[in-house]
Design a protein around this motif. Structure first.
Motif: not given
Length: 280
Positions: A27-44
């Motif tokens: 149930g975690t919502a996420y947006h994904e864009a681009g290709n390559g090594e993963p970079l995960v972003l977590i907001h405040g």
């Protein structure tokens, strides 16, 4: 410590960023864009994945960028009342499992920084690099009392939408659009989810404070020179403890530096992603 002067414009005049979302089995919502090594972003706390819009747009040119809605925010269900920072870190580990991400670069902002730091401390080499944006470390007694008081007030008074804006932004032109975006996101947040996350944030500044020595990968500590809560001193203290820690301070900016100085922050994150251990 390197202080970076700010001449870049703030957030784009576009004020209606909306990104399409997918959801994991948990149930975690996420947006994904681009290709390559993963970079995960977590907001405040109080934000949503759109708060990373300038970074999603810029860094997806060379990476698989995955921005998540933290529990209780955006379209991700909240964690149970009483959940602490450790439960948010466990949620993030489950997210990596569900996305079949074996190793990732992780950047967190504010509460997201606490989660990213906890993940780096506990998940070992699974976290290749960690970026700790506007994150707290061992608040002094006055700051600790203030944040605990704000957390205690939320169930009684609801989400404070103006106090954060006063703390997070100055009156400079770079902040005008970013402030409006942030006010809108605060208006959209689930009050109960906000309360759970804010309590974990208020109590979490020491949870993993002794673990930076265990974070072997490149660790970037970035904040604004004028951030009154996530201070340059905190960033410097943490970087001194991490084996590969380094500090970048954006001059003249406060808490939402990734929105008020996006070009500078994007360049610093690209530096972190490309050079890592060689940058000090």
């Amino acid at each position: 410590m390197l202080t970076v002067g700010s001449t870049a414009p703030g957030a784009s005049a576009k004020t209606n960023w909306v990104f399409a979302r997918n959801k994991t089995a948990g149930g975690t919502a996420y947006h994904e864009a681009g290709n390559g090594e993963p970079l995960v972003l977590i907001h405040g706390v109080g934000m949503r994945l759109e708060a990373w819009a300038p970074q999603i747009l810029a860094l997806s040119a060379g990476h698989r960028v995955i921005a998540v809605d933290m529990p209780g925010h955006g379209e991700t269900a909240r964690l149970p009342v009483g959940s602490r920072l450790e439960q948010f870190v466990a949620w993030f580990g489950q997210f990596l499992d569900e996305m079949a991400i074996e190793t990732a670069n992780v950047a967190g902002h504010s509460m997201g920084a606490l989660v990213s730091g906890g993940a780096a401390a506990t998940f070992g080499s699974r976290i290749k690099r960690v970026a700790y944006l506007n994150g707290v470390y061992r608040r002094d007694p006055a700051a600790k009392a203030a944040v605990l008081a704000r957390a205690a007030a939320i169930p009684l008074t609801g989400v404070d939408k103006e106090g954060p804006l006063l703390r997070w932004f100055g009156d400079d032109p770079d902040s005008v659009v970013a402030r409006d975006l942030t006010r809108n996101w605060l208006n959209l947040v689930d009050p109960e989810g906000y309360a759970v996350a804010y309590s974990a944030f208020a109590e979490g500044d020491e949870t993993y404070a002794d673990r930076w020595k265990d974070v072997a990968g490149p660790a970037l500590f970035l904040t604004g020179s004028d951030d009154p809560n996530s201070t340059p001193l905190m960033a410097t203290q943490m970087a001194a403890l991490a084996p590969n820690g380094w500090v970048r301070i954006v001059e003249g900016h406060r808490h939402m530096v990734n929105l008020t100085a996006p070009d500078i922050v994007n360049a610093l994150l690209a530096e972190w992603l490309s050079e890592g251990e060689d940058v000090k």
